[in-house]
Design a protein around this motif. Structure first.
Motif, short mmCIF file in Angstrom:
data_model
loop_
_atom_site.label_atom_id
_atom_site.label_comp_id
_atom_site.label_asym_id
_atom_site.label_seq_id
_atom_site.Cartn_x
_atom_site.Cartn_y
_atom_site.Cartn_z
N ALA A 48 0.86 -1.19 0.00
CA ALA A 48 0.00 0.00 0.00
C ALA A 48 0.90 1.24 0.00
O ALA A 48 0.63 2.22 -0.70
N GLY A 49 1.98 1.18 0.78
CA GLY A 49 2.93 2.30 0.82
C GLY A 49 3.54 2.56 -0.55
O GLY A 49 3.67 3.72 -0.97
N LEU A 50 3.91 1.48 -1.28
CA LEU A 50 4.49 1.66 -2.62
C LEU A 50 3.47 2.30 -3.56
O LEU A 50 3.81 3.16 -4.38
N LEU A 51 2.22 1.88 -3.42
CA LEU A 51 1.17 2.50 -4.22
C LEU A 51 1.02 3.97 -3.86
O LEU A 51 0.85 4.84 -4.72
N GLY A 52 1.10 4.23 -2.55
CA GLY A 52 1.00 5.60 -2.06
C GLY A 52 2.09 6.47 -2.67
O GLY A 52 1.87 7.65 -3.00
N LYS A 53 3.28 5.88 -2.85
CA LYS A 53 4.39 6.64 -3.45
C LYS A 53 3.98 7.13 -4.85
O LYS A 53 4.14 8.30 -5.18
N TYR A 54 3.42 6.22 -5.66
CA TYR A 54 3.01 6.63 -7.00
C TYR A 54 1.96 7.73 -6.93
O TYR A 54 2.01 8.71 -7.67
N LEU A 55 0.99 7.56 -6.03
CA LEU A 55 -0.10 8.53 -5.96
C LEU A 55 0.40 9.89 -5.49
O LEU A 55 0.09 10.93 -6.08
N ILE A 56 1.20 9.88 -4.42
CA ILE A 56 1.64 11.17 -3.84
C ILE A 56 2.59 11.88 -4.81
O ILE A 56 2.48 13.08 -5.05
N GLU A 57 3.53 11.11 -5.38
CA GLU A 57 4.49 11.76 -6.28
C GLU A 57 3.78 12.32 -7.52
O GLU A 57 4.08 13.40 -8.00
N LYS A 58 2.83 11.55 -8.01
CA LYS A 58 2.10 11.97 -9.22
C LYS A 58 1.34 13.28 -8.96
O LYS A 58 1.35 14.21 -9.77
N ILE A 84 6.28 15.78 -4.72
CA ILE A 84 7.29 15.65 -3.67
C ILE A 84 7.77 14.20 -3.62
O ILE A 84 6.98 13.27 -3.82
N PRO A 85 9.06 13.99 -3.38
CA PRO A 85 9.58 12.61 -3.39
C PRO A 85 9.10 11.80 -2.19
O PRO A 85 8.99 12.33 -1.08
N VAL A 86 8.79 10.53 -2.46
CA VAL A 86 8.34 9.63 -1.39
C VAL A 86 9.27 8.42 -1.38
O VAL A 86 9.51 7.80 -2.42
N PHE A 87 9.83 8.10 -0.22
CA PHE A 87 10.69 6.93 -0.08
C PHE A 87 9.92 5.90 0.72
O PHE A 87 9.28 6.24 1.71
N VAL A 88 9.98 4.65 0.28
CA VAL A 88 9.21 3.62 0.98
C VAL A 88 10.18 2.55 1.48
O VAL A 88 10.97 2.01 0.70
N ASP A 89 10.15 2.29 2.78
CA ASP A 89 11.04 1.28 3.37
C ASP A 89 10.24 0.22 4.08
O ASP A 89 9.21 0.51 4.71
N LEU A 90 10.76 -1.01 4.02
CA LEU A 90 10.23 -2.05 4.89
C LEU A 90 10.59 -1.66 6.32
O LEU A 90 11.74 -1.27 6.59
N SER A 91 9.67 -1.77 7.24
CA SER A 91 9.95 -1.35 8.62
C SER A 91 11.14 -2.10 9.19
O SER A 91 11.96 -1.54 9.93
#
Ligand code: F6R
Length: 604
Positions: free
Chosen positions: A303-313, A317-324
């Protein structure tokens, strides 16, 4: 990752405990046990699921006791290792969720003092320590015992010599009091007692509580009584029931038109053309925000990776997604960044640790979670609730779509704050969002077509899921859903990556699910489908209703209703969920409780 429950009141404790354990068995299910006191402590334990335990229980009348479902961490699956664990004199019974790190040393010391151990669990040291400290007052003994323990725990304890009293304590594992009339509960999860009460008091780390049928008292580590707020849970008890569906997972997939509506409720106003979150989130989502770091595990990570696409699009602003589990040790902590933890349960150990690391590094923190009062909501600077109701099936479904909704709303909110989105565009998105429940219903009506494809892939050696852009995290999630509940090997790939290695695995018995949307890379994914087919496998495309081109390329097509391109991810998700469900069902798998998995991963 065990489920724990304590009950004291006027009902037959045995019945309440068994009922609660049935609601908790998604937490862990290799063995279970209860301890009930009716003048004398009586304990019943059994390997396997709750009905096995039920068969073992003889007449027992007491009105207070403890119960446990176990998911083994220390010691094999056996009756001896099931909880409750008992003191040497068999008067004190304890159930535990968590891990005691220094248990070997404690056990050696206790054995030297003459304590006899009857299990290989780390848990048993706690009850012997309490026994060692016991001088007629259970909470005093527990306070002293806990000082010697290193690790994480939620414990619930009863003693034969103190009728009607239950003592609980927590550190890094969830524990919540259910407040009833003339009865009280103590459990790791709310669904355990939701049938009886929706009034709850959350315990914080380091706190200890003493409950009787008429009182609940909470103390801090210094034994000072603290006053706690009672909260009302608005989950319906029926939400935690299957409502006629054969599995919780299927029910939860079908819940989605409603849960998406619930997640949008109160946040989206078509009239005012605005996105609103609770007040404390306002200070975190401001127009000066220049980067975001998302941390999460498993499906929440996707969901976070999807969020990256949505927010960046939408915001640039850049979004970095990490496994906790990686971020907590290796993540780059940028103070200017907002750290967003995505966690359905709010109790995942790695995500909590990542969140604490971020806080210790002075980052601002926000949690997207489904559980009000969960540990994550209390650690972070702000939280947004998914409002999806309890999710019982081990595989996340409705909470995944709610997570994407919240991330999408965050993207829209920031885009508006940064003047990247005009009011007309925002209004269009709002209208599209409001259309989602209807579109999901349409997908659910197409379930039979999806079942036909499931029948086709159910015996595959391996299934590949491919997609580009926003469809790449969907491929990862589609593969995770399939493998975790059907045990068919599955992998998700960015479609462009196949030729860099995975092609070597393709055979005629490796169906490929290609997620396609009519975006800038449509031609590329069509080319990828061609490359796959040239190597033998059949391709099942997931495509828009209006896509007339795709039939020329794919062997089978699963369709979704046309919508804004960014929002097609919801319909595609539901197709992937149904596909995994039907494959697992056709293969006769235990869908709600896949082997070796538990719903909340509260240990590292
Ligand atoms: C898979 C699944 C898990 C969870 C993961 C994180 O279907 O449910 O991968 O997503 O364990 O859990 P939360 O979101 O509670 O932190």
């Amino acid at each position: 990752m065990c489920g724990i429950i304590g009950y004291t009141g006027f009902r037959e404790a045995k019945n309440v405990l068994i009922e609660s354990l049935k609601r908790l068995d998604y937490r862990g299910y290799d063995s279970a046990g209860i301890g009930v006191i009716d003048n004398q402590l009586q304990v019943f334990k059994e390997v396997g699921e709750i009905p096995n335990l039920e068969k073992e229980i003889t007449v027992v009348k007491g009105t207070f006791g403890v119960g446990h479902t176990r998911w083994a961490t220390h010691g094999k699956v056996s009756k001896e290792n099931a909880h409750p664990q008992l003191s040497c004199n068999k008067k004190i019974a304890l159930v535990h969720n968590g891990i005691i790190e220094n248990f070997k040393k404690l056990r050696d010391d206790l054995e030297k003092k003459g304590h006899n151990f009857s299990s290989q669990t780390d848990t048993e040291v706690i009850v012997h320590l309490i026994d060692e400290e016991y001088k007629g007052n259970l909470e005093e003994a527990i306070f002293s015992a806990l000082k010697k323990i290193q690790g994480s725990y939620a414990i619930v304890v009863v003693c034969e010599d103190e009728p009607g009293k239950i003592v609980g304590a927590r550190k890094e594992s969830p524990l919540v009091i259910g407040v009833g009339d003339n009865e009280n509960f103590l459990a790791s999860d709310i669904p355990a007692f939701l049938k009886y009460t929706n009034r709850v008091i959350y315990l914080d780390d380091g706190e200890l509580c003493v409950i009787t049928k008429n009182s609940t008292k909470v103390f801090d580590v210094n034994k000072i009584e603290v006053s706690k707020k009672e909260e009302l849970i608005d989950w319906d008890f029926k939400d935690a029931e299957k409502s006629g569906f054969p599995h919780f997972m299927l029910k939860e997939i079908y819940d989605q038109p409603d849960t998406i509506h619930q997640t949008l409720r109160g946040r989206v106003s078509g009239i005012e053309q605005s996105i609103d979150f609770p007040e404390n989130v306002g200070k975190l989502l401001d127009r000066n925000l220049d980067s975001i770091n998302i941390v999460a595990c498993g499906t929440s990570f996707y969901a976070g990776l999807l969020g990256k696409y949505l927010i960046e699009k939408l915001t640039d602003i850049p979004v970095f997604v990490d496994l906790s589990s990686e971020y907590r040790y290796f993540g780059t902590r940028n103070k200017a960044s907002l750290v967003i933890a995505v966690t359905q349960s709010g109790e995942t150990a790695d995500t909590l640790a990542a969140l604490k690391e971020a806080k210790n590094s002075d980052c601002r923190t926000l949690v997207i979670t489904n559980v009000i009062g969960s540990t994550a909501t209390r650690v972070a600077d702000g939280y947004i609730l998914m409002q999806s109701g309890p999710e019982i099936g081990v595989a996340a479904t409705k909470t995944f779509t709610s997570q994407i909704i919240v991330l999408f709303l965050i993207a829209l909110k920031i885009a508006v704050l940064k003047n990247k989105l005009g009011s007309d565009e925002l209004y269009k998105y709002i209208l599209n969002l409001k259309e989602l429940p209807r579109q999901i219903r349409e997908i659910l009506e197409r379930s039979d077509g999806i079942k036909n494809i499931a029948n086709y892939i159910k015996d595959a050696n391996s299934v590949f899921f491919i997609g580009r852009g926003i469809n790449y995290p969907l491929s990862l999630e589609g593969a995770l859903k399939l493998k975790e509940i059907s045990y068919v090997h599955a992998e998700g790939f960015a479609a462009g990556e196949l030729k860099h290695g995975p092609f070597a695995l393709l055979t005629e018995n490796t169906p490929v699910i290609a997620i396609t949307t009519k975006d800038a890379t449509y031609d590329k994914i069509i080319a990828n489908i061609g490359e796959v087919k040239a190597r033998g496998p059949k391709v099942i495309a997931i495509a828009d209703d209006n896509d007339t081109e795709i039939d020329k390329h794919a062997d089978f097509v699963l369709r979704f209703p046309s919508n804004s391109r960014l929002l097609s991810c919801f319909s595609i998700t539901v197709i992937l969920q149904l596909l995994a469900y039907h494959v697992a069902n056709l293969r006769g798998c235990p869908i709600d409780k896949p082997r070796n998995l538990a719903k909340s991963v509260t240990v590292e």
